[in-house]
Design an enzyme around this catalytic site. Structure first.
Site, mmCIF file in Angstrom:
data_model
loop_
_atom_site.group_PDB
_atom_site.id
_atom_site.type_symbol
_atom_site.label_atom_id
_atom_site.label_comp_id
_atom_site.label_asym_id
_atom_site.label_seq_id
_atom_site.Cartn_x
_atom_site.Cartn_y
_atom_site.Cartn_z
ATOM 1 N N HIS A 26 7.830 39.800 3.552
ATOM 2 C CA HIS A 26 7.679 40.841 4.576
ATOM 3 C C HIS A 26 9.009 41.095 5.286
ATOM 4 O O HIS A 26 9.413 42.238 5.472
ATOM 5 C CB HIS A 26 6.664 40.412 5.641
ATOM 6 C CG HIS A 26 5.259 40.223 5.157
ATOM 7 N ND1 HIS A 26 4.495 39.144 5.529
ATOM 8 C CD2 HIS A 26 4.468 40.971 4.341
ATOM 9 C CE1 HIS A 26 3.283 39.246 4.987
ATOM 10 N NE2 HIS A 26 3.247 40.329 4.245
ATOM 11 N N LYS A 50 -12.172 39.746 8.629
ATOM 12 C CA LYS A 50 -11.493 38.576 8.074
ATOM 13 C C LYS A 50 -11.448 37.456 9.112
ATOM 14 O O LYS A 50 -11.445 37.709 10.302
ATOM 15 C CB LYS A 50 -10.046 38.933 7.704
ATOM 16 C CG LYS A 50 -9.901 39.534 6.312
ATOM 17 C CD LYS A 50 -8.414 39.534 5.961
ATOM 18 C CE LYS A 50 -8.112 40.381 4.745
ATOM 19 N NZ LYS A 50 -6.665 40.575 4.568
ATOM 20 N N ARG A 99 5.161 43.674 -5.177
ATOM 21 C CA ARG A 99 5.629 42.401 -5.702
ATOM 22 C C ARG A 99 5.585 42.371 -7.213
ATOM 23 O O ARG A 99 6.464 41.871 -7.870
ATOM 24 C CB ARG A 99 4.730 41.266 -5.203
ATOM 25 C CG ARG A 99 4.929 40.934 -3.776
ATOM 26 C CD ARG A 99 3.801 40.100 -3.263
ATOM 27 N NE ARG A 99 2.621 40.915 -3.049
ATOM 28 C CZ ARG A 99 1.649 40.597 -2.214
ATOM 29 N NH1 ARG A 99 1.703 39.476 -1.548
ATOM 30 N NH2 ARG A 99 0.616 41.390 -2.055
ATOM 31 N N SER A 137 0.859 35.766 2.021
ATOM 32 C CA SER A 137 0.393 34.982 3.176
ATOM 33 C C SER A 137 -0.676 33.994 2.747
ATOM 34 O O SER A 137 -0.701 32.845 3.196
ATOM 35 C CB SER A 137 -0.167 35.907 4.253
ATOM 36 O OG SER A 137 0.831 36.765 4.741
HETATM 37 N N1 LIG Z 1 6.376 38.859 -1.210
HETATM 38 C C1 LIG Z 1 6.281 40.147 -0.886
HETATM 39 N N2 LIG Z 1 7.252 40.990 -1.238
HETATM 40 C C2 LIG Z 1 7.156 42.294 -0.947
HETATM 41 N N3 LIG Z 1 6.131 42.872 -0.311
HETATM 42 C C3 LIG Z 1 5.139 42.083 0.063
HETATM 43 C C4 LIG Z 1 5.158 40.679 -0.204
HETATM 44 N N4 LIG Z 1 4.010 40.148 0.281
HETATM 45 C C5 LIG Z 1 3.324 41.168 0.820
HETATM 46 N N5 LIG Z 1 3.984 42.320 0.688
HETATM 47 C C6 LIG Z 1 3.547 43.640 1.142
HETATM 48 O O1 LIG Z 1 3.415 43.598 2.531
HETATM 49 C C7 LIG Z 1 2.390 44.510 2.971
HETATM 50 C C8 LIG Z 1 1.426 43.783 3.880
HETATM 51 O O2 LIG Z 1 0.695 42.894 3.098
HETATM 52 P P1 LIG Z 1 -0.232 41.720 3.621
HETATM 53 O O3 LIG Z 1 -0.253 41.636 5.103
HETATM 54 O O4 LIG Z 1 -1.500 41.840 2.858
HETATM 55 O O5 LIG Z 1 0.603 40.463 3.099
HETATM 56 P P2 LIG Z 1 0.196 39.466 1.958
HETATM 57 O O6 LIG Z 1 1.318 38.500 1.822
HETATM 58 O O7 LIG Z 1 -0.237 40.228 0.745
HETATM 59 O O8 LIG Z 1 -1.029 38.718 2.642
HETATM 60 P P3 LIG Z 1 -2.444 38.307 2.014
HETATM 61 O O9 LIG Z 1 -2.163 37.170 1.092
HETATM 62 O O10 LIG Z 1 -3.242 37.919 3.226
HETATM 63 O O11 LIG Z 1 -2.970 39.544 1.341
HETATM 64 C C9 LIG Z 1 1.801 45.058 1.667
HETATM 65 O O12 LIG Z 1 2.428 46.293 1.383
HETATM 66 C C10 LIG Z 1 2.187 44.034 0.641
HETATM 67 O O13 LIG Z 1 2.279 44.588 -0.654
HETATM 68 MG MG LIG Z 2 -2.053 41.342 0.708
#
Ligand SMILES: Nc1ncnc2c1ncn2[C@@H]1O[C@H](COP(=O)(O)OP(=O)(O)OP(=O)(O)O)[C@@H](O)[C@H]1O
Ligand SMILES: [Mg+2]
Length: 166
Positions: A26, A50, A99, A137
């Site tokens: 992020h 959630k 990703r 996450s």
């Molecule tokens: N490692 C990463 N690299 C680039 N973008 C990311 C990454 N992880 C999450 N994102 C992007 O960040 C945004 C917010 O995603 P989110 O809050 O769902 O995070 P997450 O890491 O996917 O969490 P969860 O595992 O709870 O789904 C989305 O556009 C997601 O694609």
């Molecule tokens: Mg996600």
């Protein structure tokens, strides 16, 4: 109909997500966004369904602390339709991170639905540095809860907060 390009307005992007907790994937996307747009707003979704590890208040506080030295990064919360929030904030762009191919299908659906709901808003996809492409996450929480090391994958403050939680 293609609208005329906008003039004089600041480019404001919204980066929506649950950020439970914020991790370095992020952070990477937000830093890229902060270079590309006049302002990027990290918009934390208030999702009552959630069961989060961190409350929305904690997530806001952590993200604000992480970006305190970047004046064009703002942290806010939203609920309801994303496109309505984007309009309320006078933003023009939704930023999403990609990703892997596995993200594509869902993101593609969401982007096209949002385009249909409000054709003035563009979705922009950004790729993180390769070393962050596998982080989520959910995985961070899982690994940490099982005693694994997440150092270097999350901001130091998140590591501290995780230790206090578990
Ligand atoms: N490692 C990463 N690299 C680039 N973008 C990311 C990454 N992880 C999450 N994102 C992007 O960040 C945004 C917010 O995603 P989110 O809050 O769902 O995070 P997450 O890491 O996917 O969490 P969860 O595992 O709870 O789904 C989305 O556009 C997601 O694609
Ligand atoms: Mg996600």
């Amino acid at each position: 109909m293609i609208n005329k390009p906008r003039e004089h307005t600041k480019s404001i992007a919204i980066y929506p997500g649950s950020f439970d907790p914020i991790h370095n994937g992020h952070v990477d996307i937000i830093m890229r966004g902060a270079r590309l747009f006049d302002r990027i707003i990290v918009a934390i979704l208030v999702n009552l369904e959630k069961a989060p590890l961190f409350t929305v208040g904690e997530r806001v506080e952590i993200a604000r602390a992480v970006f305190k030295t970047l004046p064009n990064v703002e942290v806010d919360t939203f609920d309801g339709l994303l496109v309505d929030y984007v309009e309320r904030r006078h933003a023009q762009v939704i930023v999403r991170g990609l990703r892997a191919v596995s993200d594509f299908e869902f993101e593609f659906q969401m982007a096209l639905m949002n385009q249909r709901l409000n054709s003035n808003i563009e979705t922009v996809f950004m790729m993180p540095a390769e070393k962050y492409t596998y982080i989520s996450s959910r995985l961070i929480k899982e690994v940490f809860a099982l005693g694994g090391r997440v150092h270097g994958l999350v901001p130091d403050l998140v590591e501290q907060r995780l230790r206090q939680k578990v």
